[in-house]
Design a protein around this motif. Structure first.
Motif, short mmCIF file in Angstrom:
data_model
loop_
_atom_site.label_atom_id
_atom_site.label_comp_id
_atom_site.label_asym_id
_atom_site.label_seq_id
_atom_site.Cartn_x
_atom_site.Cartn_y
_atom_site.Cartn_z
N ASN A 1 76.88 39.65 116.43
CA ASN A 1 78.00 39.79 117.37
C ASN A 1 79.36 39.81 116.68
O ASN A 1 80.34 40.23 117.27
N PHE A 2 79.40 39.34 115.41
CA PHE A 2 80.65 39.38 114.66
C PHE A 2 80.96 40.78 114.13
O PHE A 2 82.10 41.08 113.80
N ALA A 3 79.92 41.60 114.01
CA ALA A 3 80.14 42.95 113.48
C ALA A 3 80.92 43.77 114.49
O ALA A 3 80.75 43.61 115.71
N PRO A 4 81.79 44.66 114.04
CA PRO A 4 82.55 45.52 114.97
C PRO A 4 81.62 46.37 115.82
O PRO A 4 80.54 46.73 115.37
N PRO A 5 81.99 46.67 117.06
CA PRO A 5 81.14 47.50 117.92
C PRO A 5 80.86 48.85 117.27
O PRO A 5 81.75 49.50 116.74
N GLY A 6 79.60 49.24 117.30
CA GLY A 6 79.20 50.51 116.71
C GLY A 6 79.05 50.48 115.22
O GLY A 6 78.82 51.52 114.59
N SER A 7 79.20 49.32 114.61
CA SER A 7 79.07 49.21 113.16
C SER A 7 77.64 49.50 112.73
O SER A 7 76.69 49.03 113.38
N ASN A 8 77.49 50.24 111.66
CA ASN A 8 76.17 50.60 111.18
C ASN A 8 76.10 50.40 109.67
O ASN A 8 75.52 51.21 108.94
N SER A 9 76.73 49.32 109.20
CA SER A 9 76.77 49.04 107.77
C SER A 9 75.39 48.65 107.26
O SER A 9 74.46 48.39 108.03
N HIS A 10 75.29 48.59 105.94
CA HIS A 10 74.01 48.24 105.32
C HIS A 10 73.57 46.84 105.74
O HIS A 10 72.38 46.62 106.03
N PHE A 11 74.51 45.88 105.79
CA PHE A 11 74.13 44.52 106.15
C PHE A 11 73.68 44.42 107.61
O PHE A 11 72.75 43.70 107.94
N VAL A 12 74.37 45.13 108.51
CA VAL A 12 73.98 45.13 109.92
C VAL A 12 72.57 45.69 110.08
O VAL A 12 71.73 45.16 110.83
N LYS A 13 72.28 46.76 109.37
CA LYS A 13 70.93 47.33 109.42
C LYS A 13 69.90 46.32 108.91
O LYS A 13 68.81 46.17 109.47
N GLU A 14 70.26 45.65 107.82
CA GLU A 14 69.34 44.65 107.25
C GLU A 14 69.07 43.53 108.24
O GLU A 14 67.92 43.09 108.43
N LEU A 15 70.12 43.03 108.90
CA LEU A 15 69.96 41.91 109.84
C LEU A 15 69.13 42.33 111.05
O LEU A 15 68.28 41.57 111.53
N LYS A 16 69.37 43.53 111.56
CA LYS A 16 68.57 44.02 112.68
C LYS A 16 67.10 44.16 112.29
O LYS A 16 66.19 43.85 113.07
N LEU A 17 66.87 44.65 111.06
CA LEU A 17 65.50 44.79 110.59
C LEU A 17 64.82 43.43 110.47
O LEU A 17 63.65 43.27 110.86
#
Length: 598
Positions: free
Chosen positions: A177-193
């Protein structure tokens, strides 16, 4: 040359013989120093050593600390309470000790197949004592017996890792939830995975032992990602604010779901079953096909006999009435003394009458009437019965409040036992008619014992902030239950309690004094007019409490399915339905045709 070769052959044969027979002699001498039990364990240890290289290879990542493995002592494990020394096999160790070693938080000394064995902290909890074993007449001091203390694991320790994994998921979603809306960074992808992998690996376990090996691995990977996230998002105050917001949203969702579940539960309780509607229609059609003289019941001269035991039911449910009548008659020692009065409405009168014409109770007398036939019940009174500030038809039903007109419904009777239609009788009730009423009107089982599931307080259902109520009643006075009530109708008439009921009903119309239903109103009307009955006469709660012991149910004379989960509904508590369904013959043709079954 030939003699030299012959000497070489002899020399090699001697070396071969020594290499063959020396181990045999050495092992045989070793086995002589081991008792019968120790020999068995020694063989098991040898078999376990076969797989040791593979195990160490699989767990080489755990040995990176540079610590060499220590050779275990020769021990024999003894279970306390069995009276003899017993083996502690490798399989037992893996199955029984994984949970404790994980919960203790210690690093295991050795791992097998990715599963940790007994931790050092747990080994310290064992009681050690030296057991002298003799080998060739001498004591062996290196031999030790370790007693395993059989102890049940702590109640909360069995799901520690499950809770930890769920906490990891919450933290990971908070970081997302801290990531900006629509963010698709490498770390966000990793956390979702990581979230997707951990949820898939966990499933829906309740204990640590139900977790798969992959769940443990995914948990370690998630912890690494969360550690990385804590460095990226290091603002603790922002994290605390986000978690509070998530907690509030979760609580709101739970509240909405609980309200919806309660609404659906009450909706199911108010809905007429399709099978029951079918049964009512078939019985009604058969009733009107009979001739007028065929619609009459036998022994109508007993209906007003004061020497008999009179029971009353106010109901519009065919099957419920059948269960109450059948259970009472079958449990009675003298069914000829029983007279059952069933009061219903004009819509259900034909169906209930037809059922008992087809299935008459043995030796008992039946009296079935419609409330529309009571001339004293004027339209004004009937309309007043339906105004109770509730949309629930169970509370607005005139049959529910007709019990307060018992002296008018049965003007020729002096005493009557009133049943709710959701009870089952298991014992003979003839002794109830000898209860000393001590000048009181109502005899009932009390519900004022704290700690019991049936416990009720008057101020829970009655508005004691109203001066009229607070001046006349004590909120701490003992409450009681409807369901099985013995009424002295003569005393009722003498005190004119029906007029008291009418006055309270009018007062409640201006300003609500109690919650919907007839129970709180009954507490007010029969205040200081109730004789407590022994609790063994009636047990409550089978319509809402799933934790009632079977022994208490079997001991009770009458069991009451008070609550919304009635036994004839799909939402009824399954383990209690047998007490009700055994009183119905499901092989009856009408029940079969309407698809009514257990």
């Amino acid at each position: 040359m030939r003699s030299v070769r012959q000497c070489q052959r002899i020399f090699f044969l001697c070396l071969f013989s020594v290499s063959v027979f020396a181990p045999i002699v050495f092992v045989s001498r070793r086995l002589q120093n081991i008792s019968s039990i120790g020999r068995k364990e020694f063989i098991e240890d040898i078999s376990a050593v076969k797989h040791r290289p593979d195990v160490l290879k699989l767990n080489s990542d755990e040995q990176e600390g540079g610590q060499s493995l220590k050779e275990p002592k020769l021990v024999v494990y003894e279970d306390r309470g069995f009276g003899s020394v017993a083996n502690y096999s490798a399989s037992d160790k893996i199955d029984g000790d994984v949970e404790d070693s994980i919960d203790a938080g210690d690093k295991p000394e050795v791992q097998r197949n990715g599963t940790s064995t007994r931790s050092s902290k747990e080994d310290q909890k064992m009681q050690k004592k030296v057991v002298p074993t003799k080998s060739h007449g001498k004591d062996d001091p290196t031999r030790t017996v370790v007693q395993r203390i059989q102890k049940s694991p702590a109640r909360g320790s069995t799901d520690k890792k499950v809770k930890e994994m769920k906490d990891q998921l919450v933290r990971a979603k908070a970081y997302l939830n801290f990531a900006p809306p629509g963010s698709n960074s490498h770390f966000v992808k990793e956390l979702k995975l990581r979230i997707k992998e951990l949820e898939r690996a966990m499933g829906d376990p309740s204990k640590d032992t139900n977790l798969s090996r992959s769940a443990w691995q995914k948990s370690r990977a998630m912890e690494a990602s969360l550690s990385k996230a804590s460095h990226i998002y290091s603002d603790c105050s922002a994290m605390a604010t986000k978690l509070r917001a998530m907690t509030y949203n979760a609580e709101e969702q739970v509240r909405v779901q609980q309200d919806q579940a309660a609404y659906l539960l009450h909706l199911a309780a108010r809905t007429t079953l399709k099978g029951l509607h079918c049964l009512t229609m078939r019985l009604t059609a058969e009733y009107f096909a009979l001739l007028p003289e065929e619609r009459k019941f036998d022994n109508q001269q007993k209906v007003h006999d004061q020497d008999l035991h009179h029971y009353a039911i106010f109901s519009d449910n065919v099957l419920a009435c059948a269960v109450v009548v059948n259970s009472t008659v079958s449990s009675a020692l003298d069914p000829e003394k029983i007279v059952f009065h069933i009061v219903t409405d004009s819509l259900n009168l034909p169906a209930i009458s037809m059922w008992f014409l087809l299935n008459p109770p043995v030796k008992a007398t039946l009296d079935i009437r419609s409330m529309q036939d009571f001339e004293w019940l004027s339209p004004k009174r009937r309309s007043a019965l339906e105004k109770h500030n509730s949309r629930d038809p169970r509370y607005t039903s005139a049959l529910n409040h007709l019990r307060f007109y018992l002296p008018d419904v049965f003007p020729l009777l002096n005493k009557i036992l009133l049943f709710d239609h959701d009870v089952v009788v298991q014992r003979d009730l003839s002794e109830l008619w000898n209860v000393n009423m001590m000048g009181k009107v109502n005899g009932a089982v009390q519900t004022c014992q704290e700690g019991e599931g049936s416990f009720r307080r008057m101020d829970t259902y009655i508005n004691f902030s109203d001066p009229f109520v607070s001046e006349r009643f004590d909120p701490n006075s003992c409450t009681w239950a409807f369901g099985m009530n013995l009424f002295d109708l003569q005393e009722w008439r003498r005190q004119n309690l029906t007029a008291v009921y009418s006055s309270y009903l009018q007062m409640n119309g201006r300003d609500p004094l109690w919650k919907a239903g007839s129970l709180p109103l009954g507490w007010l009307i029969f205040y200081n007019q109730t004789v407590p009955l022994d609790k063994r006469w009636q047990i409550l709660g089978l319509g809402y409490d799933s934790g009632i012991p079977r022994s208490e149910i079997d001991r009770a004379a009458v069991i009451h399915y008070d609550g919304v989960m009635k036994p004839w509904l799909e939402i009824g508590i399954g383990k209690y339905k047998g007490y009700w369904s055994r009183r119905i013959s499901y092989h009856h043709p009408y029940l079969q045709q309407c698809n009514i079954h257990e």
